[in-house]
Motif scaffolding. Structure first.
Motif, PDB file in Angstrom:
ATOM      1  N   ASN A   5      27.154  90.874  33.634  1.00 58.60           N
ATOM      2  CA  ASN A   5      28.274  91.532  32.967  1.00 58.60           C
ATOM      3  C   ASN A   5      28.292  91.087  31.511  1.00 58.60           C
ATOM      4  OD1 ASN A   5      29.706  88.963  32.835  1.00 58.60           O
ATOM      5  ND2 ASN A   5      30.205  89.282  35.007  1.00 58.60           N
ATOM      6  N   PHE A   6      29.298  91.523  30.777  1.00 59.50           N
ATOM      7  CA  PHE A   6      29.363  91.260  29.339  1.00 59.50           C
ATOM      8  C   PHE A   6      29.320  89.760  29.049  1.00 59.50           C
ATOM      9  CE2 PHE A   6      31.538  90.463  25.364  1.00 59.50           C
ATOM     10  CZ  PHE A   6      31.086  91.464  24.528  1.00 59.50           C
ATOM     11  N   TRP A   7      30.184  88.988  29.701  1.00 63.55           N
ATOM     12  CA  TRP A   7      30.291  87.560  29.403  1.00 63.55           C
ATOM     13  C   TRP A   7      29.116  86.778  29.969  1.00 63.55           C
ATOM     14  CZ3 TRP A   7      33.469  86.913  25.675  1.00 63.55           C
ATOM     15  CH2 TRP A   7      34.586  87.741  25.551  1.00 63.55           C
ATOM     16  N   TRP A   8      28.585  87.215  31.095  1.00 66.58           N
ATOM     17  CA  TRP A   8      27.419  86.536  31.659  1.00 66.58           C
ATOM     18  C   TRP A   8      26.219  86.687  30.730  1.00 66.58           C
ATOM     19  CZ3 TRP A   8      22.536  87.842  33.317  1.00 66.58           C
ATOM     20  CH2 TRP A   8      21.897  86.938  34.164  1.00 66.58           C
ATOM     21  N   LEU A   9      25.976  87.914  30.249  1.00 66.82           N
ATOM     22  CA  LEU A   9      24.878  88.131  29.313  1.00 66.82           C
ATOM     23  C   LEU A   9      25.095  87.360  28.017  1.00 66.82           C
ATOM     24  CD1 LEU A   9      24.132  91.951  29.633  1.00 66.82           C
ATOM     25  CD2 LEU A   9      22.637  90.066  30.263  1.00 66.82           C
ATOM     26  N   LEU A  10      26.345  87.311  27.556  1.00 69.59           N
ATOM     27  CA  LEU A  10      26.654  86.595  26.322  1.00 69.59           C
ATOM     28  C   LEU A  10      26.323  85.114  26.464  1.00 69.59           C
ATOM     29  CD1 LEU A  10      27.968  86.890  23.475  1.00 69.59           C
ATOM     30  CD2 LEU A  10      30.126  86.266  24.561  1.00 69.59           C
ATOM     31  N   GLY A  11      26.704  84.520  27.592  1.00 68.52           N
ATOM     32  CA  GLY A  11      26.427  83.100  27.797  1.00 68.52           C
ATOM     33  C   GLY A  11      24.939  82.802  27.889  1.00 68.52           C
ATOM     34  N   ILE A  12      24.199  83.648  28.607  1.00 72.04           N
ATOM     35  CA  ILE A  12      22.761  83.414  28.751  1.00 72.04           C
ATOM     36  C   ILE A  12      22.046  83.562  27.415  1.00 72.04           C
ATOM     37  CG2 ILE A  12      20.647  84.289  29.807  1.00 72.04           C
ATOM     38  CD1 ILE A  12      22.378  82.693  31.701  1.00 72.04           C
ATOM     39  N   MET A  13      22.391  84.597  26.654  1.00 72.91           N
ATOM     40  CA  MET A  13      21.726  84.806  25.369  1.00 72.91           C
ATOM     41  C   MET A  13      22.136  83.762  24.346  1.00 72.91           C
ATOM     42  SD  MET A  13      21.817  88.968  25.178  1.00 72.91           S
ATOM     43  CE  MET A  13      21.062  88.981  23.557  1.00 72.91           C
ATOM     44  N   LEU A  14      23.351  83.229  24.478  1.00 71.48           N
ATOM     45  CA  LEU A  14      23.788  82.182  23.560  1.00 71.48           C
ATOM     46  C   LEU A  14      22.963  80.917  23.736  1.00 71.48           C
ATOM     47  CD1 LEU A  14      25.799  81.109  21.457  1.00 71.48           C
ATOM     48  CD2 LEU A  14      27.341  80.536  23.339  1.00 71.48           C
ATOM     49  N   LEU A  15      22.463  80.674  24.939  1.00 77.70           N
ATOM     50  CA  LEU A  15      21.651  79.487  25.190  1.00 77.70           C
ATOM     51  C   LEU A  15      20.381  79.460  24.345  1.00 77.70           C
ATOM     52  CD1 LEU A  15      21.907  79.204  29.098  1.00 77.70           C
ATOM     53  CD2 LEU A  15      23.084  77.822  27.383  1.00 77.70           C
ATOM     54  N   PHE A  16      19.934  80.632  23.891  1.00 75.06           N
ATOM     55  CA  PHE A  16      18.664  80.692  23.161  1.00 75.06           C
ATOM     56  C   PHE A  16      18.811  81.224  21.740  1.00 75.06           C
ATOM     57  CE2 PHE A  16      17.816  81.127  27.681  1.00 75.06           C
ATOM     58  CZ  PHE A  16      16.829  80.185  27.891  1.00 75.06           C
ATOM     59  N   SER A  17      19.882  81.955  21.437  1.00 72.89           N
ATOM     60  CA  SER A  17      19.993  82.593  20.123  1.00 72.89           C
ATOM     61  C   SER A  17      20.440  81.632  19.026  1.00 72.89           C
ATOM     62  CB  SER A  17      20.968  83.768  20.199  1.00 72.89           C
ATOM     63  OG  SER A  17      22.257  83.333  20.580  1.00 72.89           O
ATOM     64  N   TRP A  18      20.959  80.464  19.362  1.00 71.31           N
ATOM     65  CA  TRP A  18      21.485  79.552  18.348  1.00 71.31           C
ATOM     66  C   TRP A  18      20.391  78.900  17.517  1.00 71.31           C
ATOM     67  CZ3 TRP A  18      19.854  74.492  18.746  1.00 71.31           C
ATOM     68  CH2 TRP A  18      19.336  74.101  19.984  1.00 71.31           C
ATOM     69  N   MET A  19      19.150  78.968  17.970  1.00 71.25           N
ATOM     70  CA  MET A  19      18.076  78.254  17.270  1.00 71.25           C
ATOM     71  C   MET A  19      17.651  78.932  15.968  1.00 71.25           C
ATOM     72  SD  MET A  19      15.727  77.085  20.503  1.00 71.25           S
ATOM     73  CE  MET A  19      15.797  78.707  21.261  1.00 71.25           C
ATOM     74  N   GLY A  20      18.084  80.163  15.728  1.00 70.25           N
ATOM     75  CA  GLY A  20      17.639  80.879  14.543  1.00 70.25           C
ATOM     76  C   GLY A  20      18.102  80.266  13.234  1.00 70.25           C
ATOM     77  N   LEU A  21      19.273  79.607  13.235  1.00 77.27           N
ATOM     78  CA  LEU A  21      19.829  79.047  11.998  1.00 77.27           C
ATOM     79  C   LEU A  21      19.572  77.559  11.844  1.00 77.27           C
ATOM     80  CD1 LEU A  21      23.296  80.845  11.794  1.00 77.27           C
ATOM     81  CD2 LEU A  21      21.340  81.193  10.309  1.00 77.27           C
ATOM     82  N   VAL A  22      19.042  76.914  12.854  1.00 82.04           N
ATOM     83  CA  VAL A  22      18.888  75.455  12.801  1.00 82.04           C
ATOM     84  C   VAL A  22      17.964  75.052  11.662  1.00 82.04           C
ATOM     85  CG1 VAL A  22      18.036  73.438  14.048  1.00 82.04           C
ATOM     86  CG2 VAL A  22      19.394  75.157  15.240  1.00 82.04           C
ATOM     87  N   GLY A  23      16.867  75.776  11.480  1.00 82.93           N
ATOM     88  CA  GLY A  23      15.878  75.388  10.479  1.00 82.93           C
ATOM     89  C   GLY A  23      16.425  75.395   9.062  1.00 82.93           C
ATOM     90  N   VAL A  24      17.108  76.486   8.669  1.00 78.80           N
ATOM     91  CA  VAL A  24      17.596  76.578   7.288  1.00 78.80           C
ATOM     92  C   VAL A  24      18.746  75.597   7.046  1.00 78.80           C
ATOM     93  CG1 VAL A  24      16.850  78.954   6.966  1.00 78.80           C
ATOM     94  CG2 VAL A  24      19.079  78.512   7.983  1.00 78.80           C
ATOM     95  N   VAL A  25      19.625  75.417   8.025  1.00 77.28           N
ATOM     96  CA  VAL A  25      20.737  74.476   7.854  1.00 77.28           C
ATOM     97  C   VAL A  25      20.212  73.046   7.818  1.00 77.28           C
ATOM     98  CG1 VAL A  25      22.887  73.629   8.872  1.00 77.28           C
ATOM     99  CG2 VAL A  25      22.353  76.067   8.955  1.00 77.28           C
ATOM    100  N   ARG A  26      19.266  72.742   8.669  1.00 77.72           N
ATOM    101  CA  ARG A  26      18.671  71.396   8.678  1.00 77.72           C
ATOM    102  C   ARG A  26      18.014  71.077   7.337  1.00 77.72           C
ATOM    103  NH1 ARG A  26      13.283  70.362   9.693  1.00 77.72           N
ATOM    104  NH2 ARG A  26      12.772  68.165  10.114  1.00 77.72           N
TER     105      ARG A  26
END
Length: 339
Positions: free
Chosen positions: A200-221
């Motif tokens: 469902n909406f929230w289940w997909l959101l939680g699963i994708m959040l587990l992997f989508s957060w890595m996109g900004l780590v490099g530039v912020v770091r």
């Protein structure tokens, strides 16, 4: 009051005509889709019956209130119910008299039927209006992308800030974890988990959040690695200021410049991922208004080209506007323009 740098960035963004007008077009379409129930619905917006104002969109009225026989909610598309109301009042319909799940039983041909004056872009293989599903699908895809972008940005900025500020062992362990975590097959995990839990909406959101957060780590770091050795940061540390306050007040504003330039592209990537999952059948529950599901119907019904053309056109327009907006934001935050 806005700072001179912020005003200059706004001027640069406004000077980028493609990004500026794309923003207004996208906001206009999104504003219409936010109020999708007012634009496309199988219930009237307003019913005036015996001098009383009734809003069927937000309230449930039984058929017996209009002189009918059933105590269940009135079926306003039924000709018998319409005649009962029009004898003692008036009905005001939305522009499109279909919701995303409304089935048209009076089709001129077998579903999926071709475009007509009643169904502007035709119907899908279940007799549901394509325009209504496009409006609701646009809204749910943008809202999903916005929520995922905001949450993943918060997690990614926090992780990159901790790694870049403290460095050393914290940075090394964080980088090794990201390397392992990013190597996991996201699509396969979603397919496997879909066999255990109905997505469902929230289940997909939680699963994708587990992997989508890595996109900004490099530039912020990288920004925190550079900023932690600046003189004003070292002076603040020598004066006894806490690490959290230094990170928040002195380094994070500089890192947010890079974050803001990446966010429109993260948003478009989130929408693309949801569309791909819906197209493969591992996204939102069946029956949900989905652009990817409409593309899948177009693939399965090649004799009804309006399905694929309508879905592709909306997705192409949506992603093109977001990319143009992202380019405008990137140019506005370019330090070479603000020098």
């Amino acid at each position: 009051m806005l700072s001179p740098i912020t005003l200059r960035r706004l001027q640069h963004f406004r000077a980028n005509r493609r990004g500026y007008w794309s923003l207004w077009i996208f906001l206009s379409i999104f504003f219409v889709c936010i109020f999708a129930e007012v634009v496309a619905n199988d219930k009237p917006l307003l019913v005036i019956f015996e001098g009383h104002l009734i809003f069927p969109v937000i309230e449930t009225i039984p058929e017996t209130e209009f002189g009918g026989e059933f105590a269940t909610e009135a079926e306003y598309r039924d000709e018998f119910v319409r005649e009962l109301i029009e004898k003692k009042g008036e009905i005001y319909w939305p522009m499109i008299r279909y919701s995303y799940d409304t089935i048209n039983y009076d089709l001129p041909a077998a579903a999926p039927s071709h475009p007509t004056g009643e169904n502007w872009f035709g119907t899908d293989d279940q007799g549901r209006d394509v325009v209504a599903r496009l409006i609701y699908g646009f809204r749910i895809s943008v809202l999903f992308g916005l929520v995922l972008t905001i949450l993943s940005s918060i997690v990614g900025v926090a992780a990159g800030a901790v790694q870049g500020y403290f460095g050393g062992r914290v940075d090394i362990l964080g980088q090794r974890f990201i390397e392992i975590w990013s190597g996991l097959p996201v699509l396969f995990l979603l397919i496997i988990l879909s066999s255990f839990v109905e997505p469902n909406f929230w289940w997909l959101l939680g699963i994708m959040l587990l992997f989508s957060w890595m996109g900004l780590v490099g530039v912020v770091r990288a920004e925190f690695l550079r900023g932690r050795n600046l003189e004003y940061v070292r002076a603040a540390r020598a004066l006894g200021m806490s690490h959290s306050r230094i990170m928040k007040r002195h380094i994070l504003p500089n890192a947010m410049v890079a974050t803001m330039t990446f966010m429109p592209f993260i948003l478009s990537g989130s929408i693309t991922t949801l569309t791909a999952l819906d197209f493969l059948g591992f996204g939102l529950p069946p029956g949900s208004p989905s652009l990817g599901e409409l593309l899948a119907q177009g693939k399965a019904n090649l004799h009804a080209p309006w399905l694929g053309i309508a879905g592709f056109s909306v997705i192409a327009l949506q992603l093109s506007l977001l990319i143009f907006i992202g380019e405008g934001v990137r140019d506005a935050f370019d330090p070479r323009h603000n020098a």
